[in-house]
Design a protein around this motif. Structure first.
Motif, short mmCIF file in Angstrom:
data_model
loop_
_atom_site.label_atom_id
_atom_site.label_comp_id
_atom_site.label_asym_id
_atom_site.label_seq_id
_atom_site.Cartn_x
_atom_site.Cartn_y
_atom_site.Cartn_z
N HIS A 1 3.63 5.97 -5.25
CA HIS A 1 3.57 6.03 -6.70
C HIS A 1 2.42 6.94 -7.14
CE1 HIS A 1 3.91 4.96 -10.84
NE2 HIS A 1 2.75 4.37 -10.87
N TYR B 1 -6.53 -2.41 -1.18
CA TYR B 1 -5.52 -2.67 -0.16
C TYR B 1 -5.88 -1.98 1.15
CZ TYR B 1 -1.93 -5.30 -2.59
OH TYR B 1 -1.23 -6.29 -3.22
N ILE C 1 -5.49 0.59 -4.73
CA ILE C 1 -5.17 1.19 -3.43
C ILE C 1 -6.35 1.04 -2.49
CG2 ILE C 1 -4.82 3.41 -2.29
CD1 ILE C 1 -2.90 4.19 -4.49
N LEU D 1 0.83 -1.20 0.00
CA LEU D 1 0.00 0.00 0.00
C LEU D 1 0.87 1.26 0.00
CD1 LEU D 1 -2.77 1.22 0.07
CD2 LEU D 1 -2.84 0.90 2.55
N LEU E 1 2.34 1.78 -3.40
CA LEU E 1 1.34 2.25 -4.36
C LEU E 1 0.95 3.70 -4.09
CD1 LEU E 1 -1.04 -0.84 -4.70
CD2 LEU E 1 0.76 -0.06 -6.24
N GLU E 2 0.86 4.04 -2.82
CA GLU E 2 0.44 5.42 -2.52
C GLU E 2 1.54 6.42 -2.89
OE1 GLU E 2 -0.79 4.97 1.57
OE2 GLU E 2 -2.92 5.07 0.99
#
Lengths: 141, 141
Positions: free
Chosen positions: A104, B129, B126, A98, A101-102
């Motif tokens: 990114h 997740y 996201i 997570l 991804l965040e």
DNA sequence: ATCCGACCTGGAGCGCGCTCCAGGTCAAGG
DNA sequence: CCTTGACCTGGAGCGCGCTCCAGGTCGGAT
């Protein structure tokens, strides 16, 4: 079973899976790139092989690939994709994934914003050229 | 006098111009990159030199550079920037420049659109997740 | 039986866009 | 006068992300 990056497989997949050429077409990559990604450890596992040693991509693999393409197309580096793949192989790493991804997402948003601003400048320039090259349709009287 | 790609200079420039280091800072490039761009013919003219053979960037040069950065940041290749520079050096090529810019604009828009779509997929992932790693704040009762 | 095209491997090559280096010059401050 | 730091040139090097190649295997159509 680590879940795919993207929920829905891009096409209906026969039970025996797709050959590499079809898989490549399905996800919009080249055959060479698919093999390269596998070599680089960007896949959850090396693609399973059929009797003759040829790769077979199942729905599971294609779903991961679609997510991978999403990450690449939003500008994530190969190295960072590998980080995601490594994390996704180990259970209990959801929080870390997570975070990746965040982070990114933030970069993507920033890039989008910059592009939008530069696009506005581009539009302005185009408008000024239009005025120069076609001073006809301007305020017709 | 070919007009700059962008109307407004990024900073107030002394009459003698900026040294390469200051110019680099002003437009957000490295000193090496500025020299590289000059070598590659991306500038309208090689930057003018002072007595000691050092480059001096005037408002004109900086304005062009700002436009160049805009093109690069929206993903135009070095080769295409060179085409723009070559055209901009010759009078009467306004229509051709417009064509180049409009084609570029199309590509930028397409890229923006693709990125937006992939961003949506990223957001979805996201969210999923978040649901997994923080099933607490969900619908608190 | 043989042809063809898709697949395999390991490894080299490449295009892009810088980035860095060696070795030198120059100008301004202490 | 001397040092320091920004600048100069030509050219090599590099990180990224593929892309291509040689030489070979395999499976299905003719």
């Amino acid at each position: 079973m680590p879940d795919p990056l993207i929920p829905v497989p891009p096409a209906d997949v026969p039970p025996e899976g797709l050959a590499i050429g079809d898989a490549a077409r399905a996800v919009g990559l080249s055959v060479d790139t698919l093999r390269y990604y596998e070599k680089e450890g960007l896949l959850l596992d090396p693609a399973p092989r059929d009797g003759g040693g040829r790769r077979r991509y199942g729905a599971h693999d294609l779903a991961w690939l679609a997510g991978l393409v999403m990450l690449r197309e939003t500008g994530m580096s190969i190295a960072d994709v590998r980080v995601m793949a490594d994390l996704s192989r180990r259970a209990g790493t959801e929080a870390e994934r997570l975070v990746v991804l965040e982070r990114h997402r933030e970069r993507v948003l920033a890039a989008l914003e910059r592009t939008r601003r530069h696009l506005a400048a581009l539009d302005a320039k185009i408008a000024s050229y239009r005025a120069v090259t076609a001073p006809d349709q301007e305020d017709p009287r």
